[in-house]
Structure formats: C-alpha cells, structure tokens
Design a protein around this motif. Structure first.
Motif, mmCIF file in Angstrom:
data_model
loop_
_atom_site.group_PDB
_atom_site.id
_atom_site.type_symbol
_atom_site.label_atom_id
_atom_site.label_comp_id
_atom_site.label_asym_id
_atom_site.label_seq_id
_atom_site.Cartn_x
_atom_site.Cartn_y
_atom_site.Cartn_z
ATOM 1 N N PRO A 174 -80.987 -67.441 -20.720
ATOM 2 C CA PRO A 174 -80.460 -67.778 -21.929
ATOM 3 C C PRO A 174 -79.684 -68.894 -21.807
ATOM 4 O O PRO A 174 -79.262 -69.251 -20.592
ATOM 5 C CB PRO A 174 -79.585 -66.323 -22.157
ATOM 6 N N ARG A 175 -79.538 -69.810 -22.894
ATOM 7 C CA ARG A 175 -78.682 -70.947 -22.615
ATOM 8 C C ARG A 175 -77.293 -70.514 -22.054
ATOM 9 O O ARG A 175 -76.534 -69.814 -22.881
ATOM 10 C CB ARG A 175 -78.434 -71.824 -23.785
ATOM 11 N N ALA A 176 -76.894 -71.111 -21.209
ATOM 12 C CA ALA A 176 -75.505 -70.897 -20.595
ATOM 13 C C ALA A 176 -74.470 -71.995 -20.888
ATOM 14 O O ALA A 176 -74.866 -73.061 -20.734
ATOM 15 C CB ALA A 176 -75.857 -70.664 -19.028
ATOM 16 N N TYR A 177 -73.453 -71.700 -21.352
ATOM 17 C CA TYR A 177 -72.353 -72.505 -21.618
ATOM 18 C C TYR A 177 -71.365 -72.894 -20.708
ATOM 19 O O TYR A 177 -70.604 -73.839 -20.788
ATOM 20 C CB TYR A 177 -71.669 -72.123 -23.151
ATOM 21 N N GLY A 178 -71.566 -72.046 -19.723
ATOM 22 C CA GLY A 178 -70.507 -72.166 -18.494
ATOM 23 C C GLY A 178 -70.005 -71.002 -17.955
ATOM 24 O O GLY A 178 -70.405 -69.577 -18.505
ATOM 25 N N VAL A 179 -69.719 -70.895 -16.920
ATOM 26 C CA VAL A 179 -69.052 -69.924 -15.849
ATOM 27 C C VAL A 179 -67.665 -69.950 -15.675
ATOM 28 O O VAL A 179 -67.236 -71.097 -15.420
ATOM 29 C CB VAL A 179 -69.785 -69.473 -14.713
ATOM 30 N N HIS A 180 -66.764 -69.084 -15.685
ATOM 31 C CA HIS A 180 -65.561 -68.978 -15.199
ATOM 32 C C HIS A 180 -65.273 -67.929 -14.222
ATOM 33 O O HIS A 180 -65.593 -66.848 -14.181
ATOM 34 C CB HIS A 180 -64.538 -68.750 -16.275
ATOM 35 N N GLU A 181 -64.665 -68.443 -12.846
ATOM 36 C CA GLU A 181 -64.323 -67.517 -11.848
ATOM 37 C C GLU A 181 -63.166 -67.670 -11.342
ATOM 38 O O GLU A 181 -62.702 -68.716 -10.992
ATOM 39 C CB GLU A 181 -65.490 -67.868 -10.729
ATOM 40 N N ASP A 182 -62.253 -66.541 -10.939
ATOM 41 C CA ASP A 182 -60.971 -66.584 -10.698
ATOM 42 C C ASP A 182 -60.714 -65.116 -9.657
ATOM 43 O O ASP A 182 -60.672 -64.191 -10.371
ATOM 44 C CB ASP A 182 -60.016 -66.708 -11.961
ATOM 45 N N ALA A 183 -61.266 -65.541 -8.480
ATOM 46 C CA ALA A 183 -60.985 -64.104 -7.681
ATOM 47 C C ALA A 183 -59.507 -63.372 -7.804
ATOM 48 O O ALA A 183 -59.477 -62.270 -7.678
ATOM 49 C CB ALA A 183 -61.497 -64.651 -6.149
ATOM 50 N N GLY A 184 -58.728 -64.366 -7.770
ATOM 51 C CA GLY A 184 -57.242 -63.717 -7.901
ATOM 52 C C GLY A 184 -57.065 -62.830 -8.924
ATOM 53 O O GLY A 184 -56.067 -61.764 -8.970
ATOM 54 N N ARG A 185 -57.570 -63.196 -10.162
ATOM 55 C CA ARG A 185 -57.594 -62.270 -11.308
ATOM 56 C C ARG A 185 -58.747 -61.408 -11.627
ATOM 57 O O ARG A 185 -58.989 -60.584 -12.484
ATOM 58 C CB ARG A 185 -57.251 -63.201 -12.447
ATOM 59 N N TYR A 209 -64.811 -62.785 -13.543
ATOM 60 C CA TYR A 209 -65.953 -63.133 -13.230
ATOM 61 C C TYR A 209 -66.672 -63.252 -14.715
ATOM 62 O O TYR A 209 -67.075 -62.253 -15.261
ATOM 63 C CB TYR A 209 -66.933 -62.641 -12.148
ATOM 64 N N VAL A 210 -66.647 -64.674 -15.296
ATOM 65 C CA VAL A 210 -67.319 -64.572 -16.604
ATOM 66 C C VAL A 210 -68.353 -65.473 -17.037
ATOM 67 O O VAL A 210 -68.286 -66.642 -16.466
ATOM 68 C CB VAL A 210 -66.044 -65.023 -17.784
ATOM 69 N N ILE A 211 -69.519 -65.198 -17.700
ATOM 70 C CA ILE A 211 -70.347 -66.057 -17.945
ATOM 71 C C ILE A 211 -70.589 -66.099 -19.611
ATOM 72 O O ILE A 211 -70.562 -65.304 -20.122
ATOM 73 C CB ILE A 211 -71.745 -65.596 -17.714
ATOM 74 N N ALA A 212 -70.524 -67.415 -20.263
ATOM 75 C CA ALA A 212 -70.524 -67.791 -21.506
ATOM 76 C C ALA A 212 -71.958 -67.999 -22.042
ATOM 77 O O ALA A 212 -72.462 -69.074 -21.244
ATOM 78 C CB ALA A 212 -69.676 -68.659 -22.160
ATOM 79 N N MET A 213 -72.686 -67.504 -22.755
ATOM 80 C CA MET A 213 -74.173 -67.844 -22.914
ATOM 81 C C MET A 213 -74.408 -67.502 -24.377
ATOM 82 O O MET A 213 -73.522 -67.031 -25.180
ATOM 83 C CB MET A 213 -74.977 -66.798 -22.159
ATOM 84 N N GLU A 214 -75.632 -68.071 -24.833
ATOM 85 C CA GLU A 214 -76.079 -68.182 -26.097
ATOM 86 C C GLU A 214 -76.114 -66.440 -26.572
ATOM 87 O O GLU A 214 -76.378 -65.479 -25.797
ATOM 88 C CB GLU A 214 -77.138 -68.768 -26.330
ATOM 89 N N ARG A 215 -75.671 -66.152 -27.775
ATOM 90 C CA ARG A 215 -76.020 -64.951 -28.205
ATOM 91 C C ARG A 215 -77.439 -64.996 -28.982
ATOM 92 O O ARG A 215 -77.682 -65.674 -29.818
ATOM 93 C CB ARG A 215 -75.037 -64.655 -29.411
ATOM 94 N N LEU A 216 -78.420 -64.283 -28.167
ATOM 95 C CA LEU A 216 -79.732 -64.353 -28.578
ATOM 96 C C LEU A 216 -80.115 -64.117 -30.300
ATOM 97 O O LEU A 216 -79.528 -62.759 -30.674
ATOM 98 C CB LEU A 216 -80.911 -63.426 -28.070
ATOM 99 N N GLY A 217 -80.798 -64.608 -30.910
ATOM 100 C CA GLY A 217 -80.770 -64.501 -32.405
ATOM 101 C C GLY A 217 -82.246 -64.104 -32.849
ATOM 102 O O GLY A 217 -83.008 -63.376 -31.989
ATOM 103 N N PRO A 218 -82.531 -64.270 -34.051
ATOM 104 C CA PRO A 218 -83.658 -63.568 -34.663
ATOM 105 C C PRO A 218 -84.956 -64.303 -34.281
ATOM 106 O O PRO A 218 -86.114 -63.775 -34.218
ATOM 107 C CB PRO A 218 -83.544 -64.011 -36.209
ATOM 108 N N ASP A 219 -85.054 -65.495 -33.189
ATOM 109 C CA ASP A 219 -86.221 -66.018 -32.765
ATOM 110 C C ASP A 219 -86.384 -65.397 -31.582
ATOM 111 O O ASP A 219 -87.615 -65.735 -31.033
ATOM 112 C CB ASP A 219 -86.109 -67.440 -32.695
ATOM 113 N N VAL A 220 -85.866 -64.199 -31.157
ATOM 114 C CA VAL A 220 -86.233 -63.520 -29.887
ATOM 115 C C VAL A 220 -86.678 -62.164 -30.198
ATOM 116 O O VAL A 220 -86.044 -61.293 -31.001
ATOM 117 C CB VAL A 220 -84.643 -63.368 -29.065
ATOM 118 N N LEU A 221 -87.820 -61.818 -29.474
ATOM 119 C CA LEU A 221 -88.457 -60.742 -29.776
ATOM 120 C C LEU A 221 -88.088 -59.477 -28.680
ATOM 121 O O LEU A 221 -88.040 -59.869 -27.439
ATOM 122 C CB LEU A 221 -89.974 -60.850 -29.544
#
Length: 797
Positions: A543-554, A557-569
């Motif tokens: 899926p299209r990735a908009y970025g990742v966020h990583e902070d081990a101290g907290r 661990y986050v991935i921001a990605m597209e929300r798959l829409g009606p063009d996905v089967l």
C-alpha cells in the motif's frame, strides 16, 4: 485547626440539591446529567444516551443518570443431572475479567464430558433479626421465653404483608439486657431481603403493642435490625444455619477427561487441594474455596441480583478426593442469596438472561441456585487444575519494564506527526495538516492486533483509520490514512504464550521454552523496515506508505499508509475464497513472484534486518513443541485433523532434520510469510489487476514457494485438482525466473507445504481452541489435500 472555618462555610452555603428528584422521565435524566456536567466540569459524552427506559426503574434506582455496560459472555454448556436443574445449560457471565469465561467454559466442558454435575438445593431461608432492649436481665429472659410461644400470632402478622414469606422459626438470642430475635423465613422465588424486612416490621409492631400492656416487659428500646442476621456480610452463623439458599453440586472426573481437558491429574489436583486447605486455615479463611465468587458475581450482574449479596453468597465449601483413580469434587454454597422475581430481575435485559437459564419467573428459584453452584464448581475445578498444571501464572504474565514509559496516545497521532509525513510523501514542502478526524469504519481484522488488545490497555495499538485535512500553496485537501500502531514483539509473544497455557498439557509446558522462535520476535521493527526499503518490486505491491515513525523510548512504532478504497478487490476475504477467480489468483502469484525475484541471492542483506531467521538445527530442536501442538490439535479438533492426517504430520515432524536441511540448500528470498487473503488484495486499474500485500510483520528469509503454499491453502478448495496446482506452480516458477528445473521447484513447494502445516497450521489450531477461526477447517482440509498431491507427484515424477 482548619476544620472550623470549613465547617462554617458549609453551614453558610446551601446544601446542593439534585434536580428531578423522584422523577422517572428522560427529561429528569437529562436535567440531572446537565447538573453533573456543570458541577464536575466533565464532558461525559458516553452518558449522553442511556439504554434503559426511566419509567421501568421505580423501586430499583433513584436519581437515574445513565448506565454502565458490562459485557456478557457465554460459558458452557454444562450438563446438569440435579433435582431442579437438568439438561444442558449455558450461563451468561457479566464480567470484564479476561479469561474468566474461558476458564468456566473449560471446567464445564470437562464436567460434561465426564457425565455432568449433580446438584441439590438443601434448604432455603431468609432471616431478619430485630433487637429489643429491656430494663434488666430478668425482663429480657422472660421476653425470650414468651416470644417462642407466640409463633402462631406472628404467622398471622407475616401473612398480612406477604403471601410469599412463610415464617419457619423464631429464635431469640439474649445478649445481656438485649434480646435479638432471629425471624427465619422461607421466601419461595424471591431473594426476600425487602419482603422479610416488611413482614418483620409488622410482626414487631404487634409485639411492641402486646408488651406495652404487660407489666415489667415493655422494652426500653427497639430496632428492626442490629446485625445478627448478617445481611450482606459473611458470618459463621449463616455458614452453619444458612441464609438464602443452601445448595450443593458434585461431579466425578475420570482420569482421561481430567488429563485431556484440564491438562492435569487427579493426584496433582488433590495434592494442591490439601495444601490449600491448610493454608486457608492459617489465613483464617471461612470454609474453603478457590474462586466461586467470580461466577456468582458474574451471574448476579447478568440476571439482576442484589450485587452486594455476593459478599455473603460467595463463601463456599469446596473439596476433592481421589477414589479409584477418579477425582470427585464437591461444592456447597451455604448462603446463596438469589431471587428470580422482583428487584432487578424485572429489568428487560436481566429478565432475558434469566430466560436463557430457564429461570425467569416463579417456580425457578431452586433451578437458579443449582445452576450457579454447578458453574461455580466448574470454575473451581478449572482454576485448581490450572494452578496444579502451572498454567495459572502463565495466563497472567505481563511484560516487565524497568522504567516508566510515556506511551503514545491518540493525541500524538495528530498533525505534528502526520504533517511532515504528508509533506514528504506528496512532495509538498510546507504542507500543513490542519485537522485529523478519527474514522469509525472497520479497517479489517488482524490476529496479532487481537492477540495484543488486552496486553497493555494504556497504550494505543491497532489499525486506526483517520482523515487528515491539509493546506498547501494556497490550496487545501484531505487524505484518508490508516495508521498501523504496532505492539512490541514481546507483547505478542506473551499473549500467544497465554493461549498456549490455556491449552495445558505438553503445549503449556513446552511453548514457553520455544516461544521466541515461533515467528513473532522482531515483528515491531521488521514491518517498518519493509516499508522503508527502496526496492521497486517491493514498493509496487505495498500500500502507498506516507511514512513511518519510530521512537523506541516511547515504544512507538507507526506506519502511515493509504486507506484502501473501492478500487481494491477481495480486502480481508479469508472467509470468502470463492471470490478469488483464476485471473485474480494469477495476478496475486505474479505480484509476489516479482518480489521473490528481486530478493533472490540477497540472503546476507535480508538477514541483517529480518533476524532472527529460522534454521534446520533449531527446527530440529523444536520437534518436541511441534509434536505437542500436533497432539493438542488432533485431540481437541479431530474434525480438522483426522487420525490418518495426524499420522502423516507426525511423520513429517519426525523427518524435520532431513527436509529442513534441504530447505536451507534451496534458493531463498524475502517472503511475506503470512501470504493469505487476510493480508492481501488486488487493485484494479482499468482492466488490469495488481497485487496489494500488507501486514508484513512476519516477513522472513525462506524459499519463495512458502508464500505460494500458504496462498493455495487459503484460496483453493479442499478438492483441488493436481493440474490446477501444477499450473500455478509453473506460473510462479516462470515469474520468479530463477531457472530452477520443474522437479526441483516442485520439491521446494512440497517442503514449503510441510513447513506451513507444522509451523503455522498447528499454531492456528492452538488459537482456534480459544478463539474460533472460521477459515481454519477449510484451510486445514485444503492443506492436507495439497500435501497428498505433492506426495503423489514425488512418488510418480
């Protein structure tokens, strides 16, 4: 010294009064809610709507402002062969204690398979104990002698108040100048506390009237209750004489059932019981019990009982003994205070749950008491067996932390985090996120998310859909995203180990030893590495990735990605394999084959960020675990693994040293390792279809056929034909383009199927014991069919 001014201030300030007192309307509820918001400064959004009609609450509640919802789970069914309770019964348990329903269900299953529980109401009574104080000891003693002669008169006074209460005894207890009179009633189907209070008050009015004209016997003081009845308190008197229903339940568990279901032995349970009796005596425990109050409280909440009565109702006498190799278990509840009419039983949901038990309305009090006692016995046995078998502590394990963690919260997943991600991904320097709205839509399921949903409730994890509004260069727009906030690998490992502990037996014993090698270690960082990787073939299927966020101290661990829409089967279609047409399946195979081709021969690079990677040596050492999982699956789910199939998997496990060494010799690559319709879909662009593969947390270094084997196990029917399998194998081999001859490629597929069956299918079966996986019966059948096809192909190349 500061109390005086404060007290004066309180005297000068009018005492606050609640609006709508005594009114049972929605308007009164809303007025009270508005007052509460004003005085507390709390928003209270969850109280805006209430699900109980205020008009149904007179006599049950005052100052109605809202409801608290307690989830209700079903335990059982449990087979009863009692005096009042007979047949199979499923119990509704209202609780927020994780594993309680599962533990009760486990005990109920064991008892039912062993022949059921015998139950018996021994007696039923309710007491009220007014106190009369006299001028001297003599007058008190004379009153005590007189009152026992007036039972017939008192019977008539009681009958004037209640047709359901029958006075069975009048028992005076003299304590100096005071005489406490225990009025003992039978109250039929009602709990009877309020009913007997009213009846006793009428009787006491008659007593005081008579004593007033008897020289020297007029009491100097009187009260309707002075604590001798033990209302809502534990007392030894009620343990002996009873208050409420005295009820018993008993069962006999044969050795085979105890071992198979509760994963223990009669001797182990009996040994723990004897230690617990002595320890209970040392601690001053009344009676002897494990955790009957858990079931009693849960059924009380579900069925509208007086919750405070759990205190006196929860005391039990639990015992076990071993006879001719079997375990006999008995539970006596001496003071179970319940009712099936009146009080909270009139509320609609509570009435429905009583109906579930076959206990709604008059004539069912005995059945209700026997059901509670039977299920309390089931929990006592299940818990004691878990403790004896070492499963109890495993099921309550938590991740230890040496420091305080400032965990990621929802407020952290807002504009400051998403703004830089979107600016970079959209190539829009200076882009500003102006608002983030949380969406309610279900983005799909994840077994790993479900596994960790209860591990650490104070931190945000899961798959979270949001809409980010932004402005840039004079324009504005919005983007729908899915934020995947990952748990730590050890949180998943611990939750999986808890499931293993609930399975008991060898699985519970062996899983902790090997739990770090069942595929979950490193999953919180591995998927972030996948989304960071620049390989074009990999990025083409993500899926299209908009970025990742990583902070081990907290632990963030986050991935921001597209929300798959009606063009996905076929999004999240594991339970609907019929949706996958041949063209769809080919598109998925070609898509993953491109990834396999791109990473062939890059073993050292992959090991650097996919560690730990499984090896033949370790798989060989783990044969004891795989064998235990196979035994559990064959025993608990024979419909998944018939005897012949279990024997075949047993031989595969025994041969791990040979065939896993061969797997290490074959060409390997990056594999998704969870490549099934739970984690993949197809994107339609015009008439073309392309793969979208997500949830890469289990990615590893393996033969490329491993992904194909799992995909076919999920999508093909259990009667798949050899030609269909061969065609897809050839398509995959050609798309990867490695040049392996057909025979060797097929050998790799056969070994990958074996690996999938041993390391994934058997783990699915372990999960299936506690959390039903609807897809598993079909996937198991197809996997066994695919293994049979490859066995035949190997015998006749």
């Amino acid at each position: 010294m500061t109390a005086e001014p404060q007290a004066g201030l309180l005297r000068e300030t009018p005492y606050p009064t609640l609006p709508g007192r005594g009114q049972y309307t929605e308007r009164a509820r809303r007025d009270l809610l508005a007052w509460l918001r004003t005085t507390t400064k709390a928003a209270l959004p969850a109280l805006e709507h209430a699900t109980i009609d205020p008009r149904t609450l007179p006599g049950n509640l005052e100052n109605y402002v809202g409801v608290v919802e307690v989830p209700v789970g079903l335990a059982g069914p449990l087979l009863f062969t009692g005096r009042h309770a007979q047949g199979m019964v499923t119990a509704p348990l209202a609780t927020t204690e994780g594993a309680l329903v599962a533990s009760v269900a486990r005990g109920a299953k064991a008892i039912t398979l062993a022949g059921g529980v015998t139950s018996q109401v021994i007696s039923q009574r309710m007491t009220r104990a007014p106190v009369f104080e006299f001028a001297g000891l003599g007058a008190a003693a004379e009153f005590a002698r007189w009152i026992v002669t007036r039972k017939a008169d008192l019977d008539r006074r009681v009958a004037e108040v209640s047709a359901h209460s029958r006075l069975t005894a009048v028992d005076p207890v003299q304590l100096g100048r005071a005489v406490h009179v225990r009025f003992v009633y039978e109250t039929a189907d009602a709990g009877g506390q309020n009913m007997t209070t009213a009846a006793t008050w009428r009787a006491c009015q008659w007593i005081n009237d008579r004593l007033a004209v008897m020289p020297g016997l007029a009491p100097t003081w009187f009260a309707i209750e002075a604590n001798l009845s033990g209302d809502k308190k534990f007392t030894h008197l009620n343990m002996i004489s009873g208050r409420g229903t005295r009820v018993a339940a008993e069962c006999v568990l044969d050795r085979a059932t105890l071992r198979r279901v509760l994963k223990s032995t009669p001797e182990a349970v009996d040994r723990l019981y004897r230690h617990s009796v002595l320890a209970g005596q040392q601690a001053g425990m009344a009676g002897h019990d494990i955790d009957a109050a858990n079931v009693i409280a849960a059924i009380f909440v579900a069925t509208g009982q007086d919750i405070a009565s759990v205190y006196e109702s929860g005391t039990g006498l639990f015992s076990v003994d071993v006879s001719e190799g079997d375990l006999r278990a008995t539970l006596v509840l001496p003071s179970l205070v319940t009712g099936v009419v009146g009080g909270g039983t009139r509320l609609v949901r509570q009435s429905d749950y009583l109906d579930v038990l076959g206990c709604r309305g008059e004539g069912h009090a005995g059945r209700f008491a026997e059901i509670i006692c039977g299920f309390a016995l089931a929990l006592n046995l299940s818990t004691m067996a878990a403790v004896a078998g070492g499963q109890f502590a495993d099921a309550h394990e938590r991740l230890g932390r040496s420091r305080r963690v400032n965990w990621l919260g929802r407020d952290d997943l807002g504009a400051p985090m998403l703004g830089p991600m979107l600016a970079h991904a959209l190539e829009a320097p200076g882009l500003e996120v102006t608002d983030v709205v949380w969406l309610d839509q279900d983005p799909g399921s994840s077994l790993i998310t479900e596994l960790t949903s209860r591990s650490e409730r104070r931190k945000v994890t899961g798959i979270l859909p949001v809409r980010a509004a932004w402005k840039w260069d004079g324009g504005d727009g919005e983007t729908d995203l899915v934020l995947k906030v990952k748990p730590l690998d050890q949180e998943v490992v611990i939750e999986a180990a808890k499931l293993a502990s609930l399975c008991g037996g060898r699985v519970a014993d062996l899983y902790p030893r090997w739990r770090d090698w069942t595929g979950f270690t490193g999953l919180h960082t591995r998927e972030l590495a996948v989304y960071r990787h620049p390989e074009p073939a990999l990025r083409a299927v993500l899926p299209r990735a908009y970025g990742v966020h990583e902070d081990a101290g907290r632990e963030a661990y986050v991935i921001a990605m597209e929300r798959l829409g009606p063009d996905v089967l076929h999004l999240d279609s594991a339970d609907h394999p019929e949706r996958w047409r041949p063209a769809d399946l080919k598109a998925a195979v070609r898509g993953i084959a491109a990834v396999h081709a791109a990473f062939l021969g890059r073993d050292d690079e992959l090991r650097s960020w996919l560690a730990p990677v499984q090896s033949a040596e370790r798989m060989t050492s783990m044969r004891e675990l795989w064998s235990a999982l196979l035994e559990h699956a064959a025993s608990e789910h024979p419909e998944l693994l018939p005897a012949a199939a279990a024997d075949r998997l047993g031989r595969i496990i025994e041969e791990i040293p040979r065939w896993w060494r061969r797997l290490e010799q074959l060409p390997r690559t990056l594999v998704h390792h969870d490549f099934n319709p739970r984690n993949l879909a197809l994107r339609r662009t015009g008439s073309a279809l392309s793969l979208v593969a997500y949830d890469w947390e289990l990615a590893t270094l393996h033969v490329p056929q491993r992904d194909l084997a799992e995909l076919l196990a999920f999508v093909l029917p259990p009667d798949a034909g050899e030609s269909q399998v061969t065609a897809l194998l050839d398509l995959h081999r050609e798309a990867v383009g490695h040049g392996e001859e057909r025979r060797v490629w097929r050998e790799g597929h056969r070994l990958a199927l074996w690996d999938f069956a041993v390391t994934r299918l058997l783990l699915y079966a372990m999960v299936h014991t506690q959390r039903e996986l609807p897809f598993l019966p079909r996937v198991a059948a197809t996997t066994l069919r695919l293994i049979a096809i490859e066995d035949a192909a190997a015998e006749h190349p």
